[in-house]
Design a protein around this motif. Structure first.
Motif, mmCIF file in Angstrom:
data_model
loop_
_atom_site.group_PDB
_atom_site.id
_atom_site.type_symbol
_atom_site.label_atom_id
_atom_site.label_comp_id
_atom_site.label_asym_id
_atom_site.label_seq_id
_atom_site.Cartn_x
_atom_site.Cartn_y
_atom_site.Cartn_z
ATOM 1 N N MET A 1 70.041 64.265 50.480
ATOM 2 C CA MET A 1 69.609 65.259 51.463
ATOM 3 C C MET A 1 68.443 64.726 52.303
ATOM 4 N N ASP A 2 68.513 64.955 53.609
ATOM 5 C CA ASP A 2 67.395 64.620 54.494
ATOM 6 C C ASP A 2 66.363 65.740 54.431
ATOM 7 N N ILE A 3 65.094 65.366 54.595
ATOM 8 C CA ILE A 3 64.002 66.343 54.560
ATOM 9 C C ILE A 3 63.072 66.084 55.742
ATOM 10 N N GLU B 1 72.442 72.336 48.401
ATOM 11 C CA GLU B 1 73.115 73.353 49.204
ATOM 12 C C GLU B 1 73.027 73.142 50.712
ATOM 13 N N CYS B 2 72.334 72.081 51.135
ATOM 14 C CA CYS B 2 72.271 71.820 52.568
ATOM 15 C C CYS B 2 72.206 70.314 52.826
ATOM 16 N N ALA C 1 73.193 71.106 62.642
ATOM 17 C CA ALA C 1 74.101 72.253 62.623
ATOM 18 C C ALA C 1 75.278 72.061 63.587
ATOM 19 N N MET C 2 75.004 71.534 64.775
ATOM 20 C CA MET C 2 76.087 71.318 65.749
ATOM 21 C C MET C 2 77.073 70.262 65.270
ATOM 22 N N ALA C 3 76.614 69.366 64.405
ATOM 23 C CA ALA C 3 77.494 68.333 63.859
ATOM 24 C C ALA C 3 78.236 68.830 62.614
ATOM 25 N N GLY C 4 78.060 70.122 62.286
ATOM 26 C CA GLY C 4 78.765 70.705 61.148
ATOM 27 C C GLY C 4 77.973 70.715 59.857
ATOM 28 N N GLY C 5 76.710 70.309 59.922
ATOM 29 C CA GLY C 5 75.873 70.296 58.727
ATOM 30 C C GLY C 5 75.214 71.636 58.472
ATOM 31 N N PRO D 1 75.569 81.048 59.295
ATOM 32 C CA PRO D 1 75.171 80.404 58.042
ATOM 33 C C PRO D 1 74.756 78.931 58.188
ATOM 34 N N GLU D 2 74.908 78.362 59.372
ATOM 35 C CA GLU D 2 74.572 76.938 59.522
ATOM 36 C C GLU D 2 73.083 76.663 59.344
ATOM 37 N N LEU D 3 72.238 77.581 59.802
ATOM 38 C CA LEU D 3 70.787 77.445 59.680
ATOM 39 C C LEU D 3 70.258 78.683 58.969
ATOM 40 N N LYS D 4 69.698 78.470 57.794
ATOM 41 C CA LYS D 4 69.131 79.574 57.020
ATOM 42 C C LYS D 4 67.623 79.445 57.017
#
Length: 165
Positions: free
Chosen positions: A133-135, A100-101, A28-32, A56-59
């Motif tokens: 996407m990473d999981i 979406e993420c 999230a801090m990197a804009g993801g 909205p960065e972390l749902k």
């Protein structure tokens, strides 16, 4: 298209979900964008209100309705929660298909496999949909079948634990 990475945090120790949240904060801090789906934790831990402020960065999503631990529920209520959990798995498929993420965290999904709520093959099929996407998967017990799919596995061991006051 490059395939996303699969990270697993497993082990008897406390801190698997916290480790996943730490990675979520980095993304999230990197804009993801991050989607966290929690399983087997009832309506969600007490810190979920704090986490919701990071949108909205972390749902954060939790599909279960009970405040009680899954193991303590009556058989009828377990069946209701299993239906809710399956809705959460369906939502995870939607997140993967829409992209979406950047990071999807399936918190305690390994517990679903252990309890027979989610078949190993169904989890493997879900993971195949990840695209770039990473999981992150978390849970206490990790089968060899799932382990071999991971790019990185971290085993969490608690040496000493103190509850924050």
């Amino acid at each position: 298209m490059e395939k996303g990475s699969l990270y697993i945090y497993t082990g008897e120790g406390k801190g698997k979900s916290r480790a996943a949240l730490g990675r979520a904060m980095q993304v999230a801090m990197a804009g993801g964008r991050v989607v966290l789906i929690q399983f087997l934790k009832g309506k969600g831990p007490e810190n979920s209100e704090f986490l919701r402020r990071l949108e909205p960065e972390l749902k954060v999503f939790c599909f279960e309705k009970s405040d009680e631990n899954f193991e303590e529920l009556s058989e009828m209520r377990k069946q209701d929660e299993i239906s809710n959990i399956r809705n959460g798995i369906g939502f995870a498929k939607k997140v993967l298909s829409t992209g979406e993420c950047d990071l999807l965290i399936l918190d305690e999904v390994l517990g679903l496999v252990e309890k027979g709520i989610l078949e190993t093959e169904d989890l493997k099929n879900l993971l195949e949909c990840r695209g770039s996407m990473d999981i992150i998967l978390t849970g206490i017990n990790l089968s060899d079948e799932i382990c071999v799919l991971a790019d990185e596995v971290s085993k969490i061991e608690t040496v000493k634990f103190k509850v924050w006051e």
